[in-house]
Scaffold this motif. Structure first.
Motif, PDB file in Angstrom:
ATOM      1  N   TRP A  31     -96.724-161.057  44.661  1.00  0.00           N
ATOM      2  CA  TRP A  31     -97.379-159.855  45.182  1.00  0.00           C
ATOM      3  C   TRP A  31     -96.556-158.613  44.864  1.00  0.00           C
ATOM      4  O   TRP A  31     -95.368-158.547  45.181  1.00  0.00           O
ATOM      5  CB  TRP A  31     -97.594-159.974  46.684  1.00  0.00           C
ATOM      6  CG  TRP A  31     -98.637-161.004  47.009  1.00  0.00           C
ATOM      7  CD1 TRP A  31     -98.430-162.321  47.287  1.00  0.00           C
ATOM      8  CD2 TRP A  31    -100.056-160.813  47.024  1.00  0.00           C
ATOM      9  NE1 TRP A  31     -99.635-162.968  47.488  1.00  0.00           N
ATOM     10  CE2 TRP A  31    -100.647-162.059  47.348  1.00  0.00           C
ATOM     11  CE3 TRP A  31    -100.892-159.714  46.831  1.00  0.00           C
ATOM     12  CZ2 TRP A  31    -102.025-162.239  47.459  1.00  0.00           C
ATOM     13  CZ3 TRP A  31    -102.259-159.888  46.945  1.00  0.00           C
ATOM     14  CH2 TRP A  31    -102.824-161.130  47.245  1.00  0.00           C
ATOM     15  N   LYS A  32     -97.199-157.653  44.217  1.00  0.00           N
ATOM     16  CA  LYS A  32     -96.568-156.368  43.911  1.00  0.00           C
ATOM     17  C   LYS A  32     -97.112-155.336  44.894  1.00  0.00           C
ATOM     18  O   LYS A  32     -98.319-155.118  44.964  1.00  0.00           O
ATOM     19  CB  LYS A  32     -96.883-155.937  42.478  1.00  0.00           C
ATOM     20  CG  LYS A  32     -96.255-154.597  42.103  1.00  0.00           C
ATOM     21  CD  LYS A  32     -96.600-154.198  40.675  1.00  0.00           C
ATOM     22  CE  LYS A  32     -96.000-152.838  40.332  1.00  0.00           C
ATOM     23  NZ  LYS A  32     -96.320-152.435  38.946  1.00  0.00           N
ATOM     24  N   SER A  33     -96.222-154.716  45.648  1.00  0.00           N
ATOM     25  CA  SER A  33     -96.654-153.821  46.726  1.00  0.00           C
ATOM     26  C   SER A  33     -96.243-152.379  46.500  1.00  0.00           C
ATOM     27  O   SER A  33     -95.266-152.097  45.806  1.00  0.00           O
ATOM     28  CB  SER A  33     -96.084-154.319  48.060  1.00  0.00           C
ATOM     29  OG  SER A  33     -96.532-155.627  48.334  1.00  0.00           O
ATOM     30  N   PHE A  34     -97.016-151.486  47.120  1.00  0.00           N
ATOM     31  CA  PHE A  34     -96.752-150.046  47.067  1.00  0.00           C
ATOM     32  C   PHE A  34     -96.681-149.519  48.493  1.00  0.00           C
ATOM     33  O   PHE A  34     -97.570-149.789  49.296  1.00  0.00           O
ATOM     34  CB  PHE A  34     -97.870-149.322  46.304  1.00  0.00           C
ATOM     35  CG  PHE A  34     -98.041-149.780  44.880  1.00  0.00           C
ATOM     36  CD1 PHE A  34     -97.398-149.131  43.835  1.00  0.00           C
ATOM     37  CD2 PHE A  34     -98.850-150.878  44.583  1.00  0.00           C
ATOM     38  CE1 PHE A  34     -97.561-149.554  42.518  1.00  0.00           C
ATOM     39  CE2 PHE A  34     -99.020-151.307  43.265  1.00  0.00           C
ATOM     40  CZ  PHE A  34     -98.364-150.646  42.237  1.00  0.00           C
ATOM     41  N   SER A  35     -95.635-148.776  48.805  1.00  0.00           N
ATOM     42  CA  SER A  35     -95.502-148.171  50.127  1.00  0.00           C
ATOM     43  C   SER A  35     -96.396-146.937  50.222  1.00  0.00           C
ATOM     44  O   SER A  35     -96.934-146.464  49.214  1.00  0.00           O
ATOM     45  CB  SER A  35     -94.051-147.770  50.378  1.00  0.00           C
ATOM     46  OG  SER A  35     -93.698-146.684  49.522  1.00  0.00           O
ATOM     47  N   SER A  36     -96.520-146.400  51.432  1.00  0.00           N
ATOM     48  CA  SER A  36     -97.289-145.161  51.613  1.00  0.00           C
ATOM     49  C   SER A  36     -96.729-144.059  50.723  1.00  0.00           C
ATOM     50  O   SER A  36     -97.477-143.284  50.110  1.00  0.00           O
ATOM     51  CB  SER A  36     -97.214-144.696  53.072  1.00  0.00           C
ATOM     52  OG  SER A  36     -97.618-145.698  53.957  1.00  0.00           O
ATOM     53  N   ARG A  37     -95.401-143.983  50.651  1.00  0.00           N
ATOM     54  CA  ARG A  37     -94.762-142.933  49.844  1.00  0.00           C
ATOM     55  C   ARG A  37     -94.957-143.173  48.346  1.00  0.00           C
ATOM     56  O   ARG A  37     -95.097-142.214  47.578  1.00  0.00           O
ATOM     57  CB  ARG A  37     -93.273-142.838  50.198  1.00  0.00           C
ATOM     58  CG  ARG A  37     -93.047-142.298  51.616  1.00  0.00           C
ATOM     59  CD  ARG A  37     -91.596-142.335  52.044  1.00  0.00           C
ATOM     60  NE  ARG A  37     -91.479-141.937  53.444  1.00  0.00           N
ATOM     61  CZ  ARG A  37     -91.261-140.681  53.851  1.00  0.00           C
ATOM     62  NH1 ARG A  37     -91.134-139.714  52.963  1.00  0.00           N
ATOM     63  NH2 ARG A  37     -91.167-140.406  55.135  1.00  0.00           N
ATOM     64  N   ASP A  38     -94.954-144.449  47.938  1.00  0.00           N
ATOM     65  CA  ASP A  38     -95.247-144.769  46.527  1.00  0.00           C
ATOM     66  C   ASP A  38     -96.644-144.269  46.157  1.00  0.00           C
ATOM     67  O   ASP A  38     -96.846-143.665  45.093  1.00  0.00           O
ATOM     68  CB  ASP A  38     -95.207-146.286  46.291  1.00  0.00           C
ATOM     69  CG  ASP A  38     -93.817-146.882  46.411  1.00  0.00           C
ATOM     70  OD1 ASP A  38     -92.836-146.139  46.209  1.00  0.00           O
ATOM     71  OD2 ASP A  38     -93.724-148.091  46.709  1.00  0.00           O
ATOM     72  N   VAL A  39     -97.609-144.549  47.042  1.00  0.00           N
ATOM     73  CA  VAL A  39     -99.000-144.150  46.797  1.00  0.00           C
ATOM     74  C   VAL A  39     -99.083-142.631  46.659  1.00  0.00           C
ATOM     75  O   VAL A  39     -99.716-142.111  45.728  1.00  0.00           O
ATOM     76  CB  VAL A  39     -99.935-144.648  47.929  1.00  0.00           C
ATOM     77  CG1 VAL A  39    -101.346-144.092  47.745  1.00  0.00           C
ATOM     78  CG2 VAL A  39     -99.971-146.171  47.969  1.00  0.00           C
TER      79      VAL A  39
END
Length: 582
Positions: A31-39
């Motif tokens: 699973w590759k995830s993105f944080s709120s800040r990444d988004v």
């Protein structure tokens, strides 16, 4: 501060929850995830790239992909600069793409994979195509993203200030069950009002819950759902495919997800098929629990003895059902078509809260939704009318809707808009009834038909009842202007195999079995039994068993798995004629 435009949801999420995992997808087995800040960083850079390459407010950009974070990135980035997204189903044809590209005056196209790229390229003309995969001939989205890095963020802030809540942010071309798709124009206010209304009905813990997403993001149902999940600080995980859904459920252990009745029917049928495979006491216990569940009504007091039995059934049988869904599901939202009441009963009995709702693309989409509490749940109804939405029933039974969620109209089709919205009320084309705040759907106005004897038939109601049979997977009721109703039936072949095994009927192939006299006679008895639930003029007199299931790829179902009746009628025209020959 509450969001007033959809792209405000991300700064709101950072300020309120600051999620470590906001969006996630499976890539190369993990699973590759993105944080709120990444988004936030990605959509800002994408917005700047759009500005740098000359995209203007009001320009139309197509998005054609299966669900993935990149879908959200492009969608949110376009919103920030006042451009308009044109989401499209990956499964439709190149001819459909060409029609929408031309009708919407699409400037550029984002695609998900090579298969979609090939179709889009055929229809694109001289439009540039960008891809979420690194494909030959397309511009890789990350290369496009790089254009916006180190650009002037103040330019973006100025662009954002010019976007009003009443501005159009998307045009959704409805898949439709007949004819050319219509472009539904939705504003930030339309969808955001719906987000706020349904957020109040979600039971998982705010800021700390997980959802699995697998319905198409190009459909407003899942898209509004995603915005709602962002607002509530839920981590959104995108399933790899429908085939890996079970595996992804066990990995993610979601607290909630959106689905359509057809998928719940398939889950139920698989569970029952496994029950038939059991032997002895295990098989007896399984069907005892199942029959107990089918009697359940969450709103009623079922009695002490029933509750003792249900507790035992939950420990022995239903706990395994919950484990198959990850073991932590608190709420399943079902929409897009009617849910069979028996499925609602048995899933609620099993501690799996399936909450049915109702809406249309034109209403952003939710008009009503069930609250996931025993006190509020009504089997056979589509929940309470949501906040700020008004519903009234016309003289002919049609459901009319008014509220901030109602579309601006159909793009470039003022006559159709005027036909749909009259005196401030949107005409849904659905027939229903209201009891206080609760709404019930009885049928599609356009799907109802008269027999030659002048009697009305509501096919959807009948189809749902007939599909309660463990031997029937799909069914369409026909008979407009005919002497009597008939049906085309696709058997549940798992159930049919089990029946044949029990009756010692040798099973060869599906296509041969639907012609066997013993099988046809069994379906005769099944239809006769189910006909008892309907008035004499509604009862199915003749039927034809079909050996192949209806699907999206084969054209009989819309992407949200509704029947395309016109397609089915045309495809089986000869069979239908035979049903009315003496």
């Amino acid at each position: 501060m509450k969001p007033t435009r959809l792209f405000d949801l991300i700064p709101y999420q950072i300020a309120t929850y600051d999620k470590v995992i906001a969006l996630s997808k499976k890539e190369n087995g993990s699973w590759k995830s993105f944080s709120s800040r990444d988004v936030k960083e990605i959509i800002d850079n994408l917005s700047l790239a759009f500005l740098k390459t000359g995209v203007l407010p009001g320009d139309k950009i197509a998005i054609i992909s299966t669900n993935c974070p990149e879908w959200n990135f492009v969608d949110l980035a376009l919103q920030q600069i006042g451009a308009i997204s044109i989401p499209m189903y990956p499964t439709i044809t190149a001819a459909d793409y060409e029609y929408i590209f031309e009708h919407a005056d699409v400037k550029m196209i984002f695609v998900g994979d090579g298969e979609i790229y090939a179709k889009a390229k055929e229809a694109a003309g001289d439009r540039l195509i960008y891809s979420f995969e690194n494909l030959e001939g397309a511009i890789f989205w990350e290369d496009f993203l790089a254009i916006g890095v180190n650009e002037d963020i103040l330019r973006l802030e100025k662009a954002k200030e010019l976007v009003n809540p009443s501005d159009l942010f998307t045009i959704i071309y409805t898949s439709g069950t007949t004819g050319r798709p219509k472009g539904v124009m939705l504003t930030h206010t339309n969808v955001l009002s719906n987000v706020m209304a349904i957020a109040e009905l979600m039971t998982p813990e705010v800021g700390n819950s997980r959802v699995l997403s697998f319905l198409p993001l190009c459909h407003i149902y899942e898209r509004t759902g995603a915005f709602c999940f962002m607002y509530l600080g839920f981590s959104i995980y995108y399933a790899e495919s429908l085939e890996t859904l079970g595996e992804n459920m066990k990995e993610i252990k979601p607290h909630a997800f959106n689905t359509v009745p057809r998928l719940l029917e398939k889950v139920y049928d698989k569970i029952v098929a496994k029950g038939f495979e059991l032997k002895g006491i295990k098989k007896s216990l399984f069907f005892w629990a199942l029959n107990l569940g089918l009697q359940y009504d969450p709103k009623k007091k079922m009695g002490t003895w029933y509750n003792i039995q249900l507790n035992l059934a939950n420990k022995l049988i239903f706990s395994k059902w919950r484990e198959a869904l990850g073991g932590e599901v608190m709420q399943i939202n079902s929409g897009a078509s009617a849910l069979q009441p028996r499925l609602a009963r048995v899933f609620w009995a099993a501690g799996i809260k399936v909450c049915e709702g109702y809406g249309l693309t034109e209403t952003s989409p939710v008009v009503s939704a069930s609250i996931c509490t025993n006190k509020e749940m009504r089997i056979g109804w589509v929940g309470k009318i949501v906040n700020d939405v008004k519903v009234k029933i016309a003289e002919d039974g049609e459901i009319l809707v008014q509220g901030p969620n109602v579309m601006q109209g159909y793009y470039r089709q003022p006559e159709m808009t005027a036909e749909a919205i009259k005196n401030g009320w949107f005409h849904t084309g659905d027939i229903g009834e209201v009891d206080g705040e609760f709404l019930k759907i009885t049928d599609r106005k356009k799907e109802m038909f008269k027999t030659s004897g002048g009697k009305y038939i509501a096919p959807q109601l009948m189809e749902n009842k007939f599909k309660e049979s463990t031997l029937i997977d799909q069914l369409v009721v026909i008979g407009e202007n005919k002497n009597y109703p008939s049906a085309l039936i696709v058997p549940n072949f798992e159930g049919l195999r089990e029946y044949c095994k029990h009756k010692e009927i040798p099973y060869t192939t599906d296509s041969e079995m639907v012609k066997k006299s013993e099988v046809v006679e069994k379906y005769d008895r099944e239809v006769e039994q189910l006909n008892k639930y309907f008035a004499k003029w509604e009862q199915i007199k003749r039927f034809k068993l079909l050996s192949e299931s209806w699907g999206i790829e084969t054209g009989e179902l819309t992407p949200t798995m509704k029947l395309k009746r016109k397609v089915i009628y045309q495809k089986y025209e000869n069979y239908i004629e035979q049903l009315y020959q003496d």
